[in-house]
Design an enzyme around this catalytic site. Sequence first.
Site, short mmCIF file in Angstrom:
data_model
loop_
_atom_site.label_atom_id
_atom_site.label_comp_id
_atom_site.label_asym_id
_atom_site.label_seq_id
_atom_site.Cartn_x
_atom_site.Cartn_y
_atom_site.Cartn_z
CE1 TYR A 165 -22.71 -27.92 77.31
CE2 TYR A 165 -21.43 -27.27 75.37
CZ TYR A 165 -22.43 -28.04 75.95
OH TYR A 165 -23.13 -28.93 75.19
CB SER B 66 -11.37 -26.20 68.25
OG SER B 66 -12.29 -26.02 67.20
CE1 TYR C 186 -12.26 -20.84 70.61
CE2 TYR C 186 -12.97 -21.48 68.41
CZ TYR C 186 -12.74 -21.80 69.74
OH TYR C 186 -12.95 -23.09 70.17
CE LYS D 125 -9.78 -23.32 72.04
NZ LYS D 125 -9.56 -23.54 73.48
N1 UFG Z 1 -25.86 -22.30 62.06
C1 UFG Z 1 -27.00 -21.73 61.54
N2 UFG Z 1 -27.65 -20.78 62.28
C2 UFG Z 1 -27.20 -20.38 63.50
C3 UFG Z 1 -26.02 -20.97 64.03
C4 UFG Z 1 -25.38 -21.93 63.27
O1 UFG Z 1 -27.44 -22.06 60.43
O2 UFG Z 1 -27.83 -19.50 64.10
C5 UFG Z 1 -25.17 -23.34 61.27
C6 UFG Z 1 -23.77 -22.92 60.88
O3 UFG Z 1 -23.81 -22.21 59.67
C7 UFG Z 1 -23.06 -24.25 60.76
C8 UFG Z 1 -23.78 -25.15 61.80
O4 UFG Z 1 -25.01 -24.48 62.07
O5 UFG Z 1 -23.29 -24.79 59.51
C9 UFG Z 1 -22.99 -25.29 63.06
O6 UFG Z 1 -22.64 -24.02 63.55
P1 UFG Z 1 -22.06 -23.76 65.00
O7 UFG Z 1 -21.84 -22.30 65.15
O8 UFG Z 1 -22.91 -24.43 66.02
O9 UFG Z 1 -20.68 -24.56 65.00
P2 UFG Z 1 -19.41 -24.36 64.06
O10 UFG Z 1 -19.20 -25.66 63.38
O11 UFG Z 1 -19.47 -23.16 63.22
O12 UFG Z 1 -18.32 -24.04 65.17
C10 UFG Z 1 -17.87 -25.02 66.03
C11 UFG Z 1 -17.45 -24.44 67.36
C12 UFG Z 1 -16.26 -23.55 67.21
C13 UFG Z 1 -15.19 -24.22 66.44
C14 UFG Z 1 -15.71 -24.80 65.16
C15 UFG Z 1 -14.68 -25.66 64.54
O13 UFG Z 1 -18.49 -23.69 67.93
O14 UFG Z 1 -15.76 -23.27 68.49
O15 UFG Z 1 -16.82 -25.64 65.43
O16 UFG Z 1 -15.09 -26.14 63.36
F1 UFG Z 1 -14.20 -23.34 66.14
#
Ligand code: UFG
Length: 343
Positions: free
Chosen positions: A13, A127, A152, A156
Site C-alpha cells: 500500500y 509507526s 506488531y 517497529k
Molecule cells: N475502528 C472502529 N471499527 C473498526 C476499525 C477501527 O471503530 O472496524 C476504530 C478504532 O477503534 C480506532 C480508529 O477506528 O479508534 C482507528 O483504527 P485503525 O485500526 O484504523 O487504526 P489504529 O489507530 O488502531 O492503528 C493504526 C495502524 C497501526 C498502528 C497504529 C498506531 O493501523 O498499524 O495506528 O497507533 F500500529
Amino acid sequence: MKNKIIVTGGCGYIGSHTVVELINNNYDVVILDDLSNSSVETLGRIEKITGVKPVFIDIDLKNDTETKKVFSKHKDAKAVINFAAHKAVGESVQKPLMYYKNNLYSLINMLSSMVENNINGVIFSSSATVYGTPETLPITEKSKTQRPFSPYGNTKKIAEEVIDDLIKSNDNFSAISLRYFNPIGAHESGLIGELPSGVPNNLMPYITQTAVGLREKLMVYGNDYPTKDGTPIRDYIHVVDLAKAHVLAVERIINKQQEQPYEIFNLGTGNGFSVLDVINSFEEVTNSKLNYEITDRRPGDVPELYAATDLVKEKLGWEPKKSLNEMIKSSWDWEQKLRNNKE
Ligand code: UFG
C-alpha cells in the site's frame, strides 16, 4: 545518471505510492517484495501511472543467501526504503513469533547485506504505535516511547532500536525513521490503493467495504472514551502526502543533509478526528448513509493520538496538503473501481 533506490515491500500500500513518487522524481527503483500481502499486478499499475515499469525481484528477505545476492547485484543503490513487514495488529497478537521473525529477521538480513555492500542509508517505515498511550498531546518526536500493546507494534519499536545500535557501531551508516500516524486514501488515478487481505482491521477500508456492500455493518469500537464524542481520535494522513515525505527523506540522506546520523520524524497532519467525524465526513462526501453500530472497546486502542508536525516541516520541508474529505473521497473512488473491475 539516475540515482537507484531499493524499495522493499514496494508492491504494498504505502510502498507502491512511494515508488510512484520516486519515479516521478527521476529515481531508478528496484522493488523487492515477496507478494505475501500484495499483488504483482501493482507493477503494471505503477507503469500506467508513471510510464515506467520498475525492476521487480520476488524475494523473501528472511532468506539471507538470496538477500545477499540481490544487494550485491544492486550495490550501486544510494539508499533503501524498508516497507516490507506484516502489519495486522490483531494477527500479531495471535502469531507473535511469525511477526517477530518476519519483521525483524528480514530487517536484520537487509541491514547486514547493506553494510556488506556499502549501501549506507535506510529509511525505515515506523509507526506512531511506538508512543504507546501518550502522556501529552500533540506527540512530538521527543515524546517518550513505550512498549507497544501488540507484537506488531513492538517489532517497529525493536527495529528502531536495532537501527540505532547499528548506527552507533558504524560511522558510515545513517537512517531516517518515519513514524506514520493513520495513513488512508489512494492515488488519484484510482489505480493503486489499499488492498486488505480478508476482513480489514483498519477503519477506512472497513467503512468503504461496508458502503460497497462487502460487509454488513461497521462496528464502532466504543463511544465512552474521554473525547468530544466518546470515540477515539486519530491523525489521518493521505498516503500520497506520506509517500512524498519518503522522497524528501531519500534526498536528505543522499545529499548528506542529516543533522544526526539517525533522525526520526512524525508523519501526520497534526489534526485529530474522531471515528464519528470520519463516518460523518464519509456520509457527506458520498452523500449516503453508512450502516454502523456502537459496540465495546477494542483492546489496546488508545483514546487520542495526533502528531506535532513542526520538526518534519522544518527539517524535511514536508507539509501534508490533503484534507480529510480528499482522503475519504480517494479511498472511496479506489474501492468502487476495485469492485467494478472484479464484476
Ligand atoms: N475502528 C472502529 N471499527 C473498526 C476499525 C477501527 O471503530 O472496524 C476504530 C478504532 O477503534 C480506532 C480508529 O477506528 O479508534 C482507528 O483504527 P485503525 O485500526 O484504523 O487504526 P489504529 O489507530 O488502531 O492503528 C493504526 C495502524 C497501526 C498502528 C497504529 C498506531 O493501523 O498499524 O495506528 O497507533 F500500529
